[in-house]
Design a protein around this motif. Structure first.
Motif, PDB file in Angstrom:
ATOM      1  N   SER A  88       0.918  -1.252   0.032  1.00 53.50           N
ATOM      2  CA  SER A  88       0.112  -0.012  -0.088  1.00 53.50           C
ATOM      3  C   SER A  88       0.656   1.184  -0.124  1.00 53.50           C
ATOM      4  CB  SER A  88      -1.097  -0.088   0.998  1.00 53.50           C
ATOM      5  OG  SER A  88      -0.253   0.082   2.530  1.00 53.50           O
ATOM      6  N   THR A  89       2.201   1.117  -0.091  1.00 55.45           N
ATOM      7  CA  THR A  89       3.029   2.152  -0.220  1.00 55.45           C
ATOM      8  C   THR A  89       3.055   2.594  -1.820  1.00 55.45           C
ATOM      9  OG1 THR A  89       4.367   1.616   1.669  1.00 55.45           O
ATOM     10  CG2 THR A  89       5.376   3.176   0.433  1.00 55.45           C
ATOM     11  N   SER A  90       2.496   3.677  -2.216  1.00 54.25           N
ATOM     12  CA  SER A  90       2.546   4.144  -3.590  1.00 54.25           C
ATOM     13  C   SER A  90       3.695   4.416  -4.197  1.00 54.25           C
ATOM     14  CB  SER A  90       1.207   5.220  -3.910  1.00 54.25           C
ATOM     15  OG  SER A  90       1.797   6.471  -3.112  1.00 54.25           O
ATOM     16  N   THR A  91       4.585   5.053  -3.320  1.00 52.49           N
ATOM     17  CA  THR A  91       5.879   5.573  -3.690  1.00 52.49           C
ATOM     18  C   THR A  91       6.962   4.764  -4.391  1.00 52.49           C
ATOM     19  OG1 THR A  91       6.810   5.634  -1.495  1.00 52.49           O
ATOM     20  CG2 THR A  91       5.801   7.816  -2.390  1.00 52.49           C
ATOM     21  N   LEU A  92       6.596   3.173  -3.855  1.00 55.89           N
ATOM     22  CA  LEU A  92       7.353   2.195  -4.357  1.00 55.89           C
ATOM     23  C   LEU A  92       7.188   1.714  -5.666  1.00 55.89           C
ATOM     24  CD1 LEU A  92       7.392  -0.162  -1.409  1.00 55.89           C
ATOM     25  CD2 LEU A  92       9.228   1.577  -1.990  1.00 55.89           C
ATOM     26  N   GLY A  93       5.976   2.121  -6.309  1.00 53.83           N
ATOM     27  CA  GLY A  93       5.779   1.749  -7.582  1.00 53.83           C
ATOM     28  C   GLY A  93       5.067   0.270  -7.711  1.00 53.83           C
ATOM     29  N   LYS A  94       4.885  -0.270  -8.719  1.00 60.03           N
ATOM     30  CA  LYS A  94       4.475  -1.547  -8.973  1.00 60.03           C
ATOM     31  C   LYS A  94       5.396  -2.708  -8.782  1.00 60.03           C
ATOM     32  CE  LYS A  94       1.816  -4.391 -12.306  1.00 60.03           C
ATOM     33  NZ  LYS A  94       0.861  -4.896 -11.057  1.00 60.03           N
ATOM     34  N   LEU A  95       5.236  -3.731  -7.866  1.00 60.20           N
ATOM     35  CA  LEU A  95       5.911  -4.784  -7.657  1.00 60.20           C
ATOM     36  C   LEU A  95       5.343  -6.042  -7.920  1.00 60.20           C
ATOM     37  CD1 LEU A  95       6.714  -3.662  -3.853  1.00 60.20           C
ATOM     38  CD2 LEU A  95       8.267  -3.687  -5.812  1.00 60.20           C
ATOM     39  N   ASP A  96       6.202  -6.697  -8.730  1.00 59.94           N
ATOM     40  CA  ASP A  96       5.667  -7.994  -9.206  1.00 59.94           C
ATOM     41  C   ASP A  96       5.433  -8.935  -7.990  1.00 59.94           C
ATOM     42  OD1 ASP A  96       5.642 -10.597 -10.267  1.00 59.94           O
ATOM     43  OD2 ASP A  96       7.468 -10.675 -11.345  1.00 59.94           O
ATOM     44  N   PRO A  97       4.206  -9.591  -8.098  1.00 58.91           N
ATOM     45  CA  PRO A  97       3.735 -10.382  -7.051  1.00 58.91           C
ATOM     46  C   PRO A  97       4.365 -11.659  -6.730  1.00 58.91           C
ATOM     47  CG  PRO A  97       1.722  -9.740  -8.111  1.00 58.91           C
ATOM     48  CD  PRO A  97       2.978  -9.125  -8.961  1.00 58.91           C
TER      49      PRO A  97
END
Length: 265
Positions: A88-97
Motif C-alpha cells: 500500500s506504499t504508492s511511492t514504491l511503484g508496482k511490485l511483481d507479486p
C-alpha cells in the motif's frame, strides 16, 4: 561470510550480508543508485544479490526497494503485516507479486546457503522484525528500531560473531532538543528507538569470546553524534556487570551515508 553497512541512520538504512555464493540486503532505505554504489565500493554488484530482507515499512528502510526489485528481479522477504504495508506504499511503484515472499518471526528460512531467522522487535510499525543470519559456523544480526529489549531479544542476540545494533539517541540531547513533545515521547517510548545507554546495556548481555565486530547504527541526525554514541556505549560495557571491557572488542559506528569497511568473518 561478509558483513557491511552501506548506510545506517535515521535518513536511510541498508546492510549487506553474504557468503561466497549467496548474499542479501537487510533493508533498502536509500536510493537504488546509492545501494549500487555502496556495493561496488567493496567489489559487489546488485545483480549478485539473492534478495532483500525488510525489517519494516518506514521509508528509511524501503525507499529504494521498488527500484532495486524491478531492476534486478530481486525477491523481497517481509512479515505479512510489513508486506501489506509495502503493497500500500504508492511511492514504491508496482511490485511483481512473484517477488513478494512472506516470512514469519521465529521461523527459519533459507536463501541459498544462508540460514535466516527473523525475530520480533518493538517499534511503531505494522509487524517489524530484526534478522539473525547464519552461514556454517558464523552468525551475524541486524537489530535496529527497537523501543526496548527483553529476555526474548537477548536470547536472539546470543552467540553472534558480528552485530549491527541500534544506538539511536542520547537521552539528554533528545530531551533538551527541538523535537515536539509528542515526538520525544514516541522515540523514548516502548515502540520507539534504543538510546546509547540501553545499547551499551544490551551489548553487555550478548558479548561473547567469539564476537568479532560490533557496529553501532541507526544514529539520529539531530539527537546523537558518533563520538557520543561510541563513548557512552563503551562506558556502559566497561562499567557494567559483564566480564568484558569495551576494549576487548572492535567497536565502530556505522556511517549515515557512507559504507563501512567490509567485515570478513
Amino acid at each position: 561470510m561478509e558483513f557491511c553497512s552501506i548506510a545506517s541512520g535515521s535518513t536511510g538504512n541498508c546492510i549487506y550480508i553474504g557468503s561466497n555464493s549467496s548474499s542479501v540486503l537487510v533493508d533498502a532505505g536509500i536510493s537504488g543508485k546509492k545501494v549500487e554504489e555502496g556495493l561496488n565500493s567493496f567489489d559487489h554488484t546488485a545483480k549478485d544479490l539473492k534478495g532483500i530482507l525488510v525489517t519494516h515499512e518506514h521509508s528509511d528502510h524501503i525507499k529504494g526497494l521498488g527500484v532495486l526489485a524491478r531492476k534486478h528481479h530481486l525477491p523481497i522477504y517481509a512479515t505479512p503485516g510489513t508486506m501489506e504495508a509495502i503493497r500500500s506504499t504508492s511511492t514504491l511503484g508496482k511490485l511483481d507479486p512473484e517477488l513478494l515472499h512472506e516470512i514469519h518471526a521465529d521461523e527459519h528460512f533459507q536463501i541459498g546457503d544462508l540460514d535466516i531467522l527473523p525475530f520480533r522487535i518493538s517499534h511503531d510499525a505494522a509487524e517489524p522484525v530484526a534478522y539473525r543470519v547464519a552461514h556454517e559456523e558464523h552468525t551475524v544480526a541486524v537489530c535496529t528500531d527497537l523501543g526496548y529489549y527483553d529476555d526474548y531479544i537477548i536470547e536472539h542476540l546470543k552467540g553472534l560473531n558480528a552485530v549491527l545494533l541500534e544506538s539511536n539517541h542520547d537521552i539528554n540531547m533528545l530531551q533538551v532538543g527541538s523535537y515536539p513533545y509528542y515526538l520525544k515521547q514516541r522515540i523514548l517510548g516502548d515502540r520507539g528507538h534504543l538510546s546509547n545507554e540501553n545499547a551499551g546495556k544490551l551489548l553487555s548481555e550478548i558479548l561473547n569470546d567469539d564476537m568479532n565486530t560490533v557496529m553501532l547504527g541507526h544514529l539520529s541526525k539531530e539527537n546523537n553524534y558518533e563520538e557520543l554514541a561510541y563513548e557512552t556505549v563503551c562506558a556502559e560495557i566497561t562499567m557494567g556487570e559483564s566480564p568484558y571491557r569495551a576494549s576487548d572488542f572492535p567497536i565502530c559506528v556505522a556511517k549515515r551515508d557512507l559504507p563501512s569497511a567490509a567485515v570478513r568473518l
